[in-house]
Design a protein around this motif. Structure first.
Motif, PDB file in Angstrom:
ATOM      1  N   VAL A  99       0.827  -1.206   0.000  1.00 21.48           N
ATOM      2  CA  VAL A  99       0.000   0.000   0.000  1.00 21.48           C
ATOM      3  C   VAL A  99       0.864   1.260   0.000  1.00 21.48           C
ATOM      4  O   VAL A  99       0.723   2.122  -0.877  1.00 21.48           O
ATOM      5  CB  VAL A  99      -0.968  -0.010   1.198  1.00 21.48           C
ATOM      6  N   SER A 102       3.066   1.542  -3.181  1.00 24.88           N
ATOM      7  CA  SER A 102       2.301   1.992  -4.357  1.00 24.88           C
ATOM      8  C   SER A 102       2.058   3.490  -4.295  1.00 24.88           C
ATOM      9  O   SER A 102       2.259   4.210  -5.281  1.00 24.88           O
ATOM     10  CB  SER A 102       0.949   1.278  -4.425  1.00 24.88           C
ATOM     11  N   LEU A 103       1.607   3.967  -3.116  1.00 22.38           N
ATOM     12  CA  LEU A 103       1.300   5.393  -2.987  1.00 22.38           C
ATOM     13  C   LEU A 103       2.542   6.242  -3.211  1.00 22.38           C
ATOM     14  O   LEU A 103       2.505   7.270  -3.889  1.00 22.38           O
ATOM     15  CB  LEU A 103       0.706   5.674  -1.604  1.00 22.38           C
ATOM     16  N   MET A 106       3.626   6.070  -7.012  1.00 20.34           N
ATOM     17  CA  MET A 106       2.697   6.767  -7.888  1.00 20.34           C
ATOM     18  C   MET A 106       2.703   8.271  -7.620  1.00 20.34           C
ATOM     19  O   MET A 106       2.528   9.067  -8.536  1.00 20.34           O
ATOM     20  CB  MET A 106       1.279   6.199  -7.752  1.00 20.34           C
ATOM     21  N   GLY A 118      -2.925  13.639  -9.301  1.00 23.71           N
ATOM     22  CA  GLY A 118      -3.716  12.788 -10.188  1.00 23.71           C
ATOM     23  C   GLY A 118      -4.748  13.522 -11.009  1.00 23.71           C
ATOM     24  O   GLY A 118      -4.894  13.268 -12.211  1.00 23.71           O
ATOM     25  N   MET A 119      -5.453  14.471 -10.397  1.00 23.10           N
ATOM     26  CA  MET A 119      -6.542  15.129 -11.109  1.00 23.10           C
ATOM     27  C   MET A 119      -6.027  15.928 -12.303  1.00 23.10           C
ATOM     28  O   MET A 119      -6.652  15.985 -13.349  1.00 23.10           O
ATOM     29  CB  MET A 119      -7.309  16.039 -10.162  1.00 23.10           C
ATOM     30  N   ASP A 122      -5.272  13.758 -15.149  1.00 24.84           N
ATOM     31  CA  ASP A 122      -6.503  13.519 -15.906  1.00 24.84           C
ATOM     32  C   ASP A 122      -6.711  14.573 -16.969  1.00 24.84           C
ATOM     33  O   ASP A 122      -6.991  14.263 -18.131  1.00 24.84           O
ATOM     34  CB  ASP A 122      -7.705  13.544 -14.952  1.00 24.84           C
TER      35      ASP A 122
ATOM     36  N   PHE B  37      -6.912  -2.180  -2.326  1.00 23.59           N
ATOM     37  CA  PHE B  37      -6.900  -0.926  -1.569  1.00 23.59           C
ATOM     38  C   PHE B  37      -5.822   0.013  -2.104  1.00 23.59           C
ATOM     39  O   PHE B  37      -6.033   1.221  -2.221  1.00 23.59           O
ATOM     40  CB  PHE B  37      -6.663  -1.180  -0.072  1.00 23.59           C
ATOM     41  N   ALA B  38      -4.642  -0.554  -2.429  1.00 22.51           N
ATOM     42  CA  ALA B  38      -3.549   0.264  -2.964  1.00 22.51           C
ATOM     43  C   ALA B  38      -3.976   0.896  -4.287  1.00 22.51           C
ATOM     44  O   ALA B  38      -3.758   2.086  -4.521  1.00 22.51           O
ATOM     45  CB  ALA B  38      -2.295  -0.590  -3.156  1.00 22.51           C
ATOM     46  N   ALA B  41      -6.385   3.643  -3.554  1.00 26.48           N
ATOM     47  CA  ALA B  41      -5.718   4.805  -2.948  1.00 26.48           C
ATOM     48  C   ALA B  41      -4.987   5.620  -4.007  1.00 26.48           C
ATOM     49  O   ALA B  41      -4.989   6.853  -3.982  1.00 26.48           O
ATOM     50  CB  ALA B  41      -4.748   4.338  -1.871  1.00 26.48           C
ATOM     51  N   VAL B  42      -4.386   4.920  -4.993  1.00 22.15           N
ATOM     52  CA  VAL B  42      -3.654   5.629  -6.044  1.00 22.15           C
ATOM     53  C   VAL B  42      -4.624   6.350  -6.989  1.00 22.15           C
ATOM     54  O   VAL B  42      -4.387   7.478  -7.393  1.00 22.15           O
ATOM     55  CB  VAL B  42      -2.762   4.635  -6.831  1.00 22.15           C
ATOM     56  N   GLY B  45      -8.311   9.920  -6.904  1.00 18.87           N
ATOM     57  CA  GLY B  45      -8.461  11.292  -7.393  1.00 18.87           C
ATOM     58  C   GLY B  45      -8.703  11.379  -8.895  1.00 18.87           C
ATOM     59  O   GLY B  45      -9.059  12.429  -9.413  1.00 18.87           O
ATOM     60  N   ASN B  46      -8.508  10.277  -9.595  1.00 14.31           N
ATOM     61  CA  ASN B  46      -8.606  10.292 -11.063  1.00 14.31           C
ATOM     62  C   ASN B  46     -10.046  10.084 -11.507  1.00 14.31           C
ATOM     63  O   ASN B  46     -10.421   9.023 -11.992  1.00 14.31           O
ATOM     64  CB  ASN B  46      -7.695   9.206 -11.661  1.00 14.31           C
TER      65      ASN B  46
END
Lengths: 133, 199
Positions: A99, A102-103, A106, A118-119, A122, B37-38, B41-42, B45-46
């Motif tokens: 977890v 990954s965070l 990314m 992230g937004m 997009d 979950f990962a 979480a990533v 927001g997309n």
């Protein structure tokens, strides 16, 4: 076929500590209920500032994890060697790597791409692919 | 009835090993949920210009789901306690209550899913919704499997009483059902509560 009496059933003779009692289940249920309602109230009333609120509800979730592990799944009440808790701790380690790893990765990827979260990525993809909403 | 001449110590040993084996399965299932979950979480927001969690989810509705599943976890524990007292009628009663609550939870979840899809917010809408449907849907599939398991255990209990297999099945089922409630705590917190706070 008649029902056998309890003392003739070896499979039923589980160690007392490993199976819990009415008290442990009622305690676990009440604590879980209280923790769930506190988290819900905190979010629906928006009493705290955003950062503190996020921290609070995550702590409440972890507290409820511990409560249910101890009172419902009886973790920690087994006799030595404690393989159940060993497997559980190893799972927690793999879970954390997955977890948080990954965070972390990314987040860096978003940062290096356009200096954007992230937004905004997009927005970039939408422009790039000619998507109009 | 055929009686097997095995000492209680050996039976206890086999029983403990079965439970541990199932525990290891549950731990690997936790890893499966960790990856989902990962992903969530990533990608949360997309939203690709679409609605986020704050616009889509109704917190009172999800609280109802949460309380129903928590109560079913508790009644499952009561069924297990009744089993240790060898009280067949009570086991049947609490298993039935657990089944009804679990089915109610699943019905509410499917209701939420169909509403989202009808409003045009299916898993095809955005990466956020893809990861949402995968995470919550996987939990729903586990609940479905659990409901089938209760039904099978109920039938076995009626037909054969407390055989060694039924007792083992009930014990493993209770582990599975409590585990699903633990996973739901984190879906409730991370998907729904944090979704309402942020973005």
């Amino acid at each position: 076929m008649s029902e056998r009496a309890p003392h003739q059933q070896p499979a039923l003779q589980v160690r007392e500590a490993a199976r819990g009692s009415l008290t442990t289940y009622v305690t676990g249920f009440s604590l879980s209920l209280v923790l769930t309602l506190i988290a819900y109230m905190a979010v629906s009333r928006q009493l705290l500032s955003k950062d503190i609120l996020v921290g609070t509800i995550i702590i409440l979730a972890v507290a409820q994890l511990v409560v249910q592990m101890v009172f419902f799944l009886h973790l920690g009440s087994e006799s030595k060697p404690r393989w159940n808790i060993t497997a559980f701790l190893f799972m927690l380690m793999v879970l954390s790597i997955l977890v948080f790893g990954s965070l972390w990765i990314m987040h860096n990827l978003n940062y290096h791409m356009h200096g954007a979260p992230g937004m905004q990525t997009d927005q970039y993809i939408m422009q790039d692919e000619g998507v109009h909403l | 009835m055929k009686s097997v001449a095995v000492s209680p110590e050996i039976q206890q040993e086999v029983y403990a090993k079965t439970t541990f084996g199932f525990w290891v399965y549950i731990m690997t299932d936790c890893i499966l949920f960790a990856t989902l979950f990962a992903t969530f979480a990533v990608l949360h927001g997309n939203t690709f210009g679409g609605p986020g969690g704050k616009e889509l989810f109704s917190l009172p509705f999800v609280l109802a789901e949460t309380l129903i599943l928590l109560t079913s976890s508790f009644t499952c524990g009561l069924a297990l306690l009744a089993m240790h007292r060898a009280a067949k009628q009570q086991v049947m009663f609490w298993l039935l209550v657990t089944f009804v609550l679990g089915a109610l939870f699943l019905a509410l979840e499917l209701h939420e899913f169909t509403n989202l899809v009808h409003e045009g917010n299916s898993w095809r809408r955005s990466a956020f919704l893809s990861s949402f449907f995968t995470l919550v849907g996987t939990h729903g599939l586990h609940i479905t499997a659990g409901l089938l398991w209760i039904a099978v255990l109920g039938v076995r209990l009626v037909r054969r009483g407390f055989s060694a297999a039924t007792v083992r099945g009930l014990t493993l089922f209770s582990l599975f059902w409590h585990f699903l409630d633990v996973v739901w705590i984190f879906i409730f917190t991370i998907v729904y509560l944090l979704g309402a706070v942020s973005i």
